[in-house]
Design an enzyme around this catalytic site. Structure first.
Site, PDB file in Angstrom:
ATOM      1  N   THR A 105       0.824  -1.212   0.000  1.00  0.00           N
ATOM      2  CA  THR A 105       0.000   0.000   0.000  1.00  0.00           C
ATOM      3  C   THR A 105       0.860   1.264   0.000  1.00  0.00           C
ATOM      4  O   THR A 105       2.004   1.237   0.467  1.00  0.00           O
ATOM      5  CB  THR A 105      -0.897   0.001   1.260  1.00  0.00           C
ATOM      6  OG1 THR A 105      -1.500   1.271   1.415  1.00  0.00           O
ATOM      7  CG2 THR A 105      -0.095  -0.274   2.531  1.00  0.00           C
ATOM      8  N   LYS A 128       2.163  -3.392   7.348  1.00  0.00           N
ATOM      9  CA  LYS A 128       2.415  -3.573   5.909  1.00  0.00           C
ATOM     10  C   LYS A 128       3.861  -3.209   5.572  1.00  0.00           C
ATOM     11  O   LYS A 128       4.512  -3.889   4.783  1.00  0.00           O
ATOM     12  CB  LYS A 128       1.447  -2.708   5.077  1.00  0.00           C
ATOM     13  CG  LYS A 128       0.002  -3.131   5.095  1.00  0.00           C
ATOM     14  CD  LYS A 128      -0.253  -4.512   4.517  1.00  0.00           C
ATOM     15  CE  LYS A 128      -0.083  -4.588   3.011  1.00  0.00           C
ATOM     16  NZ  LYS A 128      -0.464  -5.921   2.474  1.00  0.00           N
TER      17      LYS A 128
HETATM   18  P1  NAD Z   1      -9.897  -7.010   2.280  1.00  0.00           P
HETATM   19  O1  NAD Z   1      -9.885  -6.743   3.740  1.00  0.00           O
HETATM   20  O2  NAD Z   1     -11.111  -6.710   1.483  1.00  0.00           O
HETATM   21  O3  NAD Z   1      -9.569  -8.556   2.013  1.00  0.00           O
HETATM   22  C1  NAD Z   1      -8.566  -9.245   2.708  1.00  0.00           C
HETATM   23  C2  NAD Z   1      -8.783 -10.738   2.458  1.00  0.00           C
HETATM   24  O4  NAD Z   1      -7.755 -11.441   3.184  1.00  0.00           O
HETATM   25  C3  NAD Z   1     -10.118 -11.272   2.979  1.00  0.00           C
HETATM   26  O5  NAD Z   1     -10.708 -12.118   2.013  1.00  0.00           O
HETATM   27  C4  NAD Z   1      -9.757 -12.039   4.222  1.00  0.00           C
HETATM   28  O6  NAD Z   1     -10.631 -13.131   4.496  1.00  0.00           O
HETATM   29  C5  NAD Z   1      -8.353 -12.523   3.889  1.00  0.00           C
HETATM   30  N1  NAD Z   1      -7.550 -12.779   5.090  1.00  0.00           N
HETATM   31  C6  NAD Z   1      -7.376 -11.965   6.166  1.00  0.00           C
HETATM   32  N2  NAD Z   1      -6.605 -12.557   7.084  1.00  0.00           N
HETATM   33  C7  NAD Z   1      -6.244 -13.765   6.568  1.00  0.00           C
HETATM   34  C8  NAD Z   1      -5.442 -14.845   7.043  1.00  0.00           C
HETATM   35  N3  NAD Z   1      -4.844 -14.779   8.243  1.00  0.00           N
HETATM   36  N4  NAD Z   1      -5.278 -15.915   6.256  1.00  0.00           N
HETATM   37  C9  NAD Z   1      -5.877 -15.974   5.036  1.00  0.00           C
HETATM   38  N5  NAD Z   1      -6.675 -15.008   4.545  1.00  0.00           N
HETATM   39  C10 NAD Z   1      -6.860 -13.917   5.307  1.00  0.00           C
HETATM   40  O7  NAD Z   1      -8.623  -6.264   1.714  1.00  0.00           O
HETATM   41  P2  NAD Z   1      -8.391  -5.513   0.336  1.00  0.00           P
HETATM   42  O8  NAD Z   1      -8.832  -4.131   0.450  1.00  0.00           O
HETATM   43  O9  NAD Z   1      -8.903  -6.350  -0.767  1.00  0.00           O
HETATM   44  O10 NAD Z   1      -6.787  -5.502   0.307  1.00  0.00           O
HETATM   45  C11 NAD Z   1      -6.060  -6.584  -0.249  1.00  0.00           C
HETATM   46  C12 NAD Z   1      -4.578  -6.276  -0.156  1.00  0.00           C
HETATM   47  O11 NAD Z   1      -4.290  -5.087  -0.864  1.00  0.00           O
HETATM   48  C13 NAD Z   1      -4.073  -6.053   1.266  1.00  0.00           C
HETATM   49  O12 NAD Z   1      -2.798  -6.633   1.373  1.00  0.00           O
HETATM   50  C14 NAD Z   1      -4.010  -4.548   1.399  1.00  0.00           C
HETATM   51  O13 NAD Z   1      -3.030  -4.168   2.327  1.00  0.00           O
HETATM   52  C15 NAD Z   1      -3.644  -4.148  -0.008  1.00  0.00           C
HETATM   53  N6  NAD Z   1      -4.090  -2.808  -0.441  1.00  0.00           N
HETATM   54  C16 NAD Z   1      -5.400  -2.433  -0.280  1.00  0.00           C
HETATM   55  C17 NAD Z   1      -5.808  -1.180  -0.767  1.00  0.00           C
HETATM   56  C18 NAD Z   1      -7.238  -0.711  -0.657  1.00  0.00           C
HETATM   57  O14 NAD Z   1      -7.520   0.454  -0.958  1.00  0.00           O
HETATM   58  N7  NAD Z   1      -8.188  -1.541  -0.266  1.00  0.00           N
HETATM   59  C19 NAD Z   1      -4.873  -0.332  -1.368  1.00  0.00           C
HETATM   60  C20 NAD Z   1      -3.543  -0.751  -1.487  1.00  0.00           C
HETATM   61  C21 NAD Z   1      -3.178  -1.996  -1.030  1.00  0.00           C
HETATM   62  O1  DAU Z   2      -4.008   4.132   0.625  1.00  0.00           O
HETATM   63  C1  DAU Z   2      -4.263   2.754   0.511  1.00  0.00           C
HETATM   64  C2  DAU Z   2      -5.094   2.308   1.690  1.00  0.00           C
HETATM   65  O2  DAU Z   2      -6.397   2.833   1.493  1.00  0.00           O
HETATM   66  C3  DAU Z   2      -5.155   0.792   1.867  1.00  0.00           C
HETATM   67  O3  DAU Z   2      -3.860   0.303   2.142  1.00  0.00           O
HETATM   68  C4  DAU Z   2      -6.110   0.400   2.997  1.00  0.00           C
HETATM   69  O4  DAU Z   2      -6.231  -1.006   3.058  1.00  0.00           O
HETATM   70  C5  DAU Z   2      -7.456   1.024   2.715  1.00  0.00           C
HETATM   71  O5  DAU Z   2      -8.334   0.752   3.801  1.00  0.00           O
HETATM   72  C6  DAU Z   2      -7.335   2.529   2.493  1.00  0.00           C
HETATM   73  O6  DAU Z   2      -6.980   3.197   3.724  1.00  0.00           O
HETATM   74  P1  DAU Z   2      -7.662   4.587   4.158  1.00  0.00           P
HETATM   75  O7  DAU Z   2      -7.558   4.719   5.626  1.00  0.00           O
HETATM   76  O8  DAU Z   2      -7.174   5.706   3.316  1.00  0.00           O
HETATM   77  O9  DAU Z   2      -9.176   4.273   3.700  1.00  0.00           O
HETATM   78  P2  DAU Z   2     -10.588   4.550   4.398  1.00  0.00           P
HETATM   79  O10 DAU Z   2     -11.637   4.204   3.383  1.00  0.00           O
HETATM   80  O11 DAU Z   2     -10.687   3.920   5.731  1.00  0.00           O
HETATM   81  O12 DAU Z   2     -10.572   6.117   4.596  1.00  0.00           O
HETATM   82  C7  DAU Z   2     -10.416   6.992   3.507  1.00  0.00           C
HETATM   83  C8  DAU Z   2     -10.442   8.413   4.050  1.00  0.00           C
HETATM   84  O13 DAU Z   2     -11.758   8.701   4.545  1.00  0.00           O
HETATM   85  C9  DAU Z   2      -9.497   8.638   5.212  1.00  0.00           C
HETATM   86  O14 DAU Z   2      -8.961   9.965   5.141  1.00  0.00           O
HETATM   87  C10 DAU Z   2     -10.392   8.511   6.438  1.00  0.00           C
HETATM   88  C11 DAU Z   2     -11.726   9.042   5.937  1.00  0.00           C
HETATM   89  N1  DAU Z   2     -12.929   8.430   6.572  1.00  0.00           N
HETATM   90  C12 DAU Z   2     -13.024   7.075   6.576  1.00  0.00           C
HETATM   91  C13 DAU Z   2     -14.091   6.455   7.189  1.00  0.00           C
HETATM   92  C14 DAU Z   2     -14.198   4.939   7.211  1.00  0.00           C
HETATM   93  C15 DAU Z   2     -13.912   9.235   7.136  1.00  0.00           C
HETATM   94  O15 DAU Z   2     -13.817  10.484   7.095  1.00  0.00           O
HETATM   95  N2  DAU Z   2     -14.978   8.625   7.731  1.00  0.00           N
HETATM   96  C16 DAU Z   2     -15.106   7.270   7.798  1.00  0.00           C
HETATM   97  O16 DAU Z   2     -16.105   6.777   8.358  1.00  0.00           O
END
Ligand code: NAD
Ligand code: DAU
Length: 347
Positions: free
Chosen positions: A130, A159
């Site tokens: 991330t 991470k």
């Molecule tokens: P998510 O929380 O939607 O999904 C995570 C998945 O991992 C789930 O299916 C969960 O069941 C599985 N999991 C959790 N713990 C586990 C364990 N111990 N063993 C096996 N499976 C397990 O997450 P996401 O948003 O899809 O993120 C996926 C990856 O991408 C993560 O590594 C996250 O750090 C990275 N990432 C996410 C974002 C974002 O904006 N969501 C951005 C950049 C990077």
């Molecule tokens: O930048 C990549 C990351 O983006 C990933 O690595 C993470 O897995 C993913 O969860 C996300 O992290 P953020 O903390 O940026 O995402 P989130 O959706 O939780 O929040 C986005 C922004 O919105 C952040 O500035 C916090 C704000 N927020 C979030 C929530 C849940 C609010 O203001 N109110 C809320 O209820």
């Protein structure tokens, strides 16, 4: 080729699994997922019976199971997405993040290393990370691949630690790896604890939209299917031992994003103009809240020719439509434990 994808039942993972299962019939995709609250096999209904797909319910921190699994299947490549991924939950329960994100990654690295030691040709450990590992930016500047790590939340620290272990295994044991650091994803199948799906769900249900602090925090947003395409490209064409930043060239202040979302939702729900904006409620800030993330994605753009395929307005439109068309999915994931998390976080 046998490919192990971890976390494939989650948000991004399910799009990556679909991308690989549909586009590469000659690869066999093993999706290993613990199915935590964030994992959902409903996300993969359309591909679950494909001959090149196998689901394995398991925990990456179960060392014996993981070692036996590698011995049995000899996975040549790993795309590692399994993680605890929500910053707010990491503030409540940091240790769960260390367990899965750090220990789980090391267990996978060991299994991969022990399987292929001295024979790493054409093998790959692809670690999905991330942009949060870089910490917070001020009003200007962009995260580059060379930016020093400065994680500020338990999530981003876990991470960052896992990224360091992957790199260290490359240096010490010679394992071939790539790491990508991506910005905020949005799109179908995202669990409604993250900003965009949480707010869509609350607008549908006429509930307050809890904006943290003054709402002037900035994130860079990328449509999840564009992330899956970038992962496909890096998997096939990325250089060994390299890191690539992935981003949407798409910075939004939270409050501006929420306002746009409200406007689009009013149209979709045939509500009067301004109805959803009335739900905006400023609440207590997130501790350690990073002011701004912004990605310089020029390396992946220049070297691999990747760029996002949709504008934010188009991506948001598709995302809202998906949630409105999948109310059953939304209701099922917001029943049970979701309510107790929600009450604790927003009470
Ligand atoms: P998510 O929380 O939607 O999904 C995570 C998945 O991992 C789930 O299916 C969960 O069941 C599985 N999991 C959790 N713990 C586990 C364990 N111990 N063993 C096996 N499976 C397990 O997450 P996401 O948003 O899809 O993120 C996926 C990856 O991408 C993560 O590594 C996250 O750090 C990275 N990432 C996410 C974002 C974002 O904006 N969501 C951005 C950049 C990077
Ligand atoms: O930048 C990549 C990351 O983006 C990933 O690595 C993470 O897995 C993913 O969860 C996300 O992290 P953020 O903390 O940026 O995402 P989130 O959706 O939780 O929040 C986005 C922004 O919105 C952040 O500035 C916090 C704000 N927020 C979030 C929530 C849940 C609010 O203001 N109110 C809320 O209820």
């Amino acid at each position: 080729m046998k490919i192990l994808i971890t976390g494939g039942a989650g948000f991004i993972g399910s799009h990556v699994v679909r991308q690989f299962v549909n586009n590469y019939p000659n690869y066999h995709i093993f999706n290993l997922d613990k199915l935590t609250y964030a994992g959902n096999l409903e996300n993969l209904k359309d591909i679950e019976n494909k001959p090149n797909y196998t689901f394995i319910k398991a925990d990456i921190t179960n060392e014996t199971f993981i070692n036996n699994l590698f011995e049995k299947h000899q996975f040549e490549r790993v795309i590692h997405l399994a993680a605890e991924s929500h910053v707010d939950r990491s503030i409540l329960h940091p240790l769960a993040f260390v367990n899965t994100n750090v220990i789980g990654t090391i267990i996978l690295l060991n299994a991969f290393k022990n399987t292929w030691e001295d024979n790493f040709k054409n093998k790959l450990f692809y670690h999905i990370s991330t942009d949060e590992v870089y910490g917070a930016l001020g009003q200007t500047g962009l995260f580059k691949e060379t930016t020093a790590y400065h994680p500020n939340s338990p999530y981003s620290a876990s991470k960052a630690s896992s990224d360091h272990f992957v790199r260290a295994y490359g240096e010490t044991y010679g394992i071939p790896y790539v790491i990508t650091n991506c910005s905020n994803n949005y799109g179908p199948n995202q669990f409604p604890e993250k900003l965009i799906p949480l707010f869509i769900n609350n607008i549908i249900n006429n509930k307050p939209l809890p904006v943290y602090g003054d709402g002037n925090y900035t994130r860079d947003w990328l449509y999840v299917k564009d992330h899956a395409v970038a992962i496909d490209l890096v998997f096939h064409k990325g250089k060994n031992l390299e890191t690539y930043n992935i981003g949407g060239f798409n910075e939004w202040k939270n409050i501006n994003l929420v306002t746009l979302l409200c406007q689009q939702m009013d149209k979709k729900l045939n509500r009067e103009k301004g109805a959803s904006e009335k739900l905006i409620t400023y609440v207590k800030d997130r501790p350690g809240h990073d002011l701004r993330y912004a990605i310089d994605a020029s390396k992946i753009n220049k070297e691999l020719g990747w760029k996002p395929s949709v504008t934010f307005e188009q991506g948001l439109d598709k995302t809202i439509d998906w949630y409105l068309e999948n109310e059953v999915w939304l209701k099922s994931v917001t029943s049970g434990d979701y309510q107790s998390y929600y009450d604790r976080q927003y009470s």
